[in-house]
Design a protein around this motif. Structure first.
Motif, PDB file in Angstrom:
ATOM      1  N   LEU A 103       0.841  -1.188   0.000  1.00  0.00           N
ATOM      2  CA  LEU A 103       0.000   0.000   0.000  1.00  0.00           C
ATOM      3  C   LEU A 103       0.879   1.242   0.000  1.00  0.00           C
ATOM      4  CD1 LEU A 103      -1.362  -2.268   2.166  1.00  0.00           C
ATOM      5  CD2 LEU A 103      -3.283  -0.721   1.800  1.00  0.00           C
ATOM      6  N   THR A 151      -2.157  -1.123  -3.638  1.00  0.00           N
ATOM      7  CA  THR A 151      -3.175  -0.086  -3.476  1.00  0.00           C
ATOM      8  C   THR A 151      -2.444   1.246  -3.388  1.00  0.00           C
ATOM      9  OG1 THR A 151      -4.718  -1.507  -2.263  1.00  0.00           O
ATOM     10  CG2 THR A 151      -4.939   0.871  -1.921  1.00  0.00           C
ATOM     11  N   LEU A 153      -3.082   5.377  -2.569  1.00  0.00           N
ATOM     12  CA  LEU A 153      -3.980   6.422  -2.077  1.00  0.00           C
ATOM     13  C   LEU A 153      -3.444   7.791  -2.477  1.00  0.00           C
ATOM     14  CD1 LEU A 153      -6.267   7.634  -0.403  1.00  0.00           C
ATOM     15  CD2 LEU A 153      -4.894   7.227   1.653  1.00  0.00           C
ATOM     16  N   VAL A 173     -14.906   8.698  -0.228  1.00  0.00           N
ATOM     17  CA  VAL A 173     -13.984   7.964  -1.090  1.00  0.00           C
ATOM     18  C   VAL A 173     -14.272   8.273  -2.551  1.00  0.00           C
ATOM     19  CG1 VAL A 173     -13.205   5.671  -1.821  1.00  0.00           C
ATOM     20  CG2 VAL A 173     -13.718   6.101   0.589  1.00  0.00           C
ATOM     21  N   ASP A 200      -7.509   1.507   6.969  1.00  0.00           N
ATOM     22  CA  ASP A 200      -8.784   0.835   6.700  1.00  0.00           C
ATOM     23  C   ASP A 200      -8.658  -0.073   5.476  1.00  0.00           C
ATOM     24  OD1 ASP A 200     -10.082   2.006   8.838  1.00  0.00           O
ATOM     25  OD2 ASP A 200     -11.219   3.450   7.627  1.00  0.00           O
ATOM     26  N   ALA A 201      -8.042   0.435   4.412  1.00  0.00           N
ATOM     27  CA  ALA A 201      -7.858  -0.364   3.196  1.00  0.00           C
ATOM     28  C   ALA A 201      -7.012  -1.596   3.481  1.00  0.00           C
ATOM     29  CB  ALA A 201      -7.217   0.489   2.101  1.00  0.00           C
ATOM     30  N   THR A 206      -9.616  -3.694   0.894  1.00  0.00           N
ATOM     31  CA  THR A 206     -10.291  -2.970  -0.181  1.00  0.00           C
ATOM     32  C   THR A 206      -9.291  -2.268  -1.098  1.00  0.00           C
ATOM     33  OG1 THR A 206     -10.541  -1.105   1.342  1.00  0.00           O
ATOM     34  CG2 THR A 206     -12.406  -2.603   1.131  1.00  0.00           C
ATOM     35  N   HIS A 207      -9.791  -1.806  -2.242  1.00  0.00           N
ATOM     36  CA  HIS A 207      -9.011  -1.038  -3.223  1.00  0.00           C
ATOM     37  C   HIS A 207      -7.796  -1.828  -3.718  1.00  0.00           C
ATOM     38  CE1 HIS A 207     -11.543   2.323  -2.171  1.00  0.00           C
ATOM     39  NE2 HIS A 207     -11.191   2.206  -0.908  1.00  0.00           N
ATOM     40  N   GLN A 208      -7.955  -3.124  -3.880  1.00  0.00           N
ATOM     41  CA  GLN A 208      -6.840  -3.926  -4.347  1.00  0.00           C
ATOM     42  C   GLN A 208      -6.614  -3.694  -5.837  1.00  0.00           C
ATOM     43  OE1 GLN A 208      -6.916  -8.003  -3.065  1.00  0.00           O
ATOM     44  NE2 GLN A 208      -7.698  -7.479  -1.045  1.00  0.00           N
TER      45      GLN A 208
END
Length: 216
Positions: A103, A151, A153, A173, A200-201, A206-208
């Motif tokens: 990430l 991921t 951000l 988001v 959180d991810a 999430t957001h893979q």
């Protein structure tokens, strides 16, 4: 969860460190100067040069995920090249260590507004364009990555104001478009809540293999 963190002494990385430790994760922080990080429970600091993939591999072996808030320094005259070298070394070292989950905190410059990436707009600040371009190019390379479960951000553009801000735990988001406020101004978020969103991810899976952005 065992997490390796890169950039823990920086503006965003320090918030990520607080968030990870606050949620009970075991954190290994990679640092050129370990003495800059205070002793804390559940924190192990490892001396490593993230421009070297072999250093990264050795430091992150055995963790469940790698989080990177690497920044080559906004005042660094060689920021573009150093950012790309460091980003590639971190990704290669992570893969070599057999860690799949990766990430990254990217830049706002690759977000779109009116069909154009911010970094390509004529009024984009020249002083930060090399670093923003590097962050955009790093995202492009990640988008063709086939090994890492990555991921990225992208923060809103107001994050550069340097205010730590309040941790509310709340955020909206988005994906590739710059989030806007109801009055038409660009979205903003505290660095504390940016950290909340990325952790959180991590925890929720999430957001893979995609980029996302957040804002209030």
């Amino acid at each position: 969860m065992k997490v390796a963190l890169i950039g823990a002494t920086g503006f965003v990385g320090a918030a990520l460190l607080d968030e990870l430790l606050g949620r009970g994760h075991e954190v290994t922080a990679l640092a050129r100067h370990p003495e800059k990080l205070a002793v804390r429970d559940h924190l192990k600091v490892v001396r490593a040069d993230v421009l070297k993939a072999e250093d990264v591999k050795a430091a992150v072996s055995g963790v469940d995920a790698v989080l990177s808030a690497y920044n080559a320094g906004w005042t660094n005259p060689n920021i573009y090249n150093d950012f790309m070298i460091g980003s590639r070394a971190i990704a290669e070292g992570t893969k070599a260590a057999g860690v799949a989950r990766y990430l990254v905190v990217g830049g706002a410059g690759s977000l779109y507004i009116n069909g154009q990436q911010l970094v390509d707009s004529p009024d984009f600040p020249a002083a930060i364009k090399p670093g923003a371009t590097a962050a955009r190019d790093m995202l492009t390379e990640l988008q063709s990555e086939t090994t890492l479960d990555w991921t990225l951000l992208s923060p809103p553009i107001a994050l550069h104001l340097g205010e730590r801000g309040e941790r509310t735990g709340q955020y909206r988001v988005g994906k590739d478009e710059l989030l806007m406020q109801p009055d038409g101004a660009p979205g903003t978020i505290s660095v504390a809540d940016l950290a909340v969103a990325l952790v959180d991810a991590l925890e929720q899976g999430t957001h893979q293999r995609e980029r996302f952005t957040v804002g209030y």
